[in-house]
Design an enzyme around this catalytic site. Structure first.
Site, PDB file in Angstrom:
ATOM      1  N   HIS A 144       0.834  -1.202   0.000  1.00 22.18           N
ATOM      2  CA  HIS A 144       0.000   0.000   0.000  1.00 22.18           C
ATOM      3  C   HIS A 144       0.867   1.250   0.000  1.00 22.18           C
ATOM      4  CE1 HIS A 144      -4.040  -1.748   0.748  1.00 22.18           C
ATOM      5  NE2 HIS A 144      -3.299  -2.769   1.132  1.00 22.18           N
TER       6      HIS A 144
ATOM      7  N   GLU B 227       3.211  -0.088   4.100  1.00 17.39           N
ATOM      8  CA  GLU B 227       2.936   1.249   3.570  1.00 17.39           C
ATOM      9  C   GLU B 227       4.265   1.772   3.034  1.00 17.39           C
ATOM     10  OE1 GLU B 227       0.062   2.458   3.257  1.00 17.39           O
ATOM     11  OE2 GLU B 227      -1.271   1.897   4.916  1.00 17.39           O
TER      12      GLU B 227
END
Length: 422
Positions: free
Chosen positions: A321, A387
């Site tokens: 992500h 992330e």
């Protein structure tokens, strides 16, 4: 009667100042808090008896949006603090902040759409959409509550009793569904274990026959790199976050999270395959994973990604992500793991990948953190959600959208996987 006196006393004690109590009759009462999931969006609805004014602020560590509803109060029995099953928003709290303010706290890094106050004589509601795509309308959320003004005291008591009964019913239904799901999951796990043993037995027989029929040659002693690496025959599932109608976060120049995650995942697939790993992608194109497509709920889409890994009996699961926040200054790389796992393998996987990734793409480390994200919680193998960097940060958006940044990000994740398997 006792409950009524008790709750009345609580409200009086909380809303009382040092000298005099707040005039509740002149204030708006919060009569309910509802939330629902759309594709990439969470909608939160605050039901009120009167029109109100509100102030929005943001805070960090953790990243959260704070909405103060002025000249309002909430019954202590109606306050809410819950974990949300969505990438978009993690936690929600609604409670009395001071004598004249109800505070709504949403733990999220996503953008909050300009929210609206709607209503009229039958009541008002504050509608808050958290996410990066328009919310798909739910008829149940668009019908404001209707109040019977003739007997507010009796109505409040009846509403409280009905709400408690409904909550108890929903709790029992959730427990039953959870038990059924756990039973089904255990049956599926046992079936996968049986199939895995059969495959291993068949492979052993195949290798045995191959070794007995193949003569060794001088060059046969040497092995390719992929034959000696720790990744050989490892089943690795790569999950590029978002996709299809869910763009994810969007950077200041329009770069979409779903494109970044797919580009990095495809490059990582090449690197892992070259090392002898068996790579399975939850998606290799710009699409949703659930067979329900754009009509799938958030939970259906996330479960479809977990199913890919669980059905393959994968060794590890990696969900890729890009972070986002309302302030462009936020930056860095974070790795998440399921905090209530039976062992620390998921934490180790997340830590190795975060460390190697930061070394490759030169981003600040925001740490390796425990979480309750759906995909890491519902995978049967060590799993992590990475992330990469903040797509909302102009510099990191440029990095994630560059060929060099994509190659280095993929290499960093590969390095971390190799460190994990030793």
């Amino acid at each position: 009667m006792i409950k009524k006196i008790f709750f009345g006393l609580l409200i009086f004690l909380f809303l009382s100042g040092t000298s005099e109590a707040a005039d509740l009759s002149s204030m708006a009462k919060v009569t309910g808090v509802r939330y629902s999931y759309g594709s990439g969006t969470v909608r939160i609805v605050i039901d009120l008896t009167k029109k109100v004014e509100f102030v929005e602020n943001v805070a960090e560590n953790p990243s959260r949006s704070i909405i103060d509803i002025k000249n309002a109060w909430i019954d202590p029995a109606d306050k809410i603090e819950t974990t949300l099953d969505s990438f978009t928003a993690k936690n929600l709290r609604v409670a009395q902040f001071d004598t004249e303010t109800v505070r709504v706290v949403i733990e999220t890094m996503a953008a909050i759409k300009p929210f609206v106050l709607q209503g009229g004589t039958s009541g008002w509601r504050l509608v808050i959409d958290v996410g990066n795509v328009p919310f798909k309308e739910n008829p149940d959320l668009n019908n404001p509550k209707t109040e019977t003004p003739s007997s507010p005291k009796n109505d409040d008591k009846k509403n409280l009793e009905d709400k408690k009964a409904q909550q108890e019913k929903e709790k029992l239904e959730r427990e039953k569904a959870k038990q059924e799901k756990q039973s089904q999951k255990e049956r599926e796990r046992q079936e996968r274990e049986r199939q895995k043993k059969e495959k291993e037995k068949a492979k052993q027989e195949k290798d045995k026959n191959k070794n007995s029929s193949t003569k060794e040659t001088p060059t046969g002693i040497d092995k390719d790199l992929k034959d000696i690496t720790g990744l050989k025959n490892k089943i690795i599932v790569i999950d590029p976050g978002h996709g299809g109608n869910d763009a994810g976060a969007i950077g200041p120049t329009g770069v979409m999270e779903k494109s970044v995650t797919l580009n990095v995942a495809l490059e990582l697939e090449k690197l892992l395959s070259a090392e002898g790993a068996s790579v399975i992608m939850t998606r290799s194109t710009d699409k949703t994973v659930s067979p329900n497509g754009a009509d799938a709920s958030d939970i259906e889409e996330l479960q479809a990604r977990c199913d890919v890994a669980n059905d393959a009996d994968a060794d590890i699961f990696i969900s890729i992500h890009a972070d986002s926040f309302t302030k462009p200054e936020a930056k860095g790389t974070t790795a998440y793991y399921y905090g209530q796992a039976e062992d620390d393998s998921g934490q180790k996987l997340a830590e190795y990948i975060r460390s190697a990734l930061c070394e490759q793409i030169r981003t600040p480390s925001r740490g390796t953190k425990a979480c309750n994200f759906y995909v890491v919680r519902h995978c049967d193998m060590p799993a992590t959600l990475i992330e990469l960097a903040f797509i909302s940060n102009p510099e990191e958006e440029q990095l994630l959208n560059s060929e060099e940044g994509i190659l280095k990000a993929a290499q960093g994740i590969l390095d971390g996987i190799e460190d994990y398997f030793g």
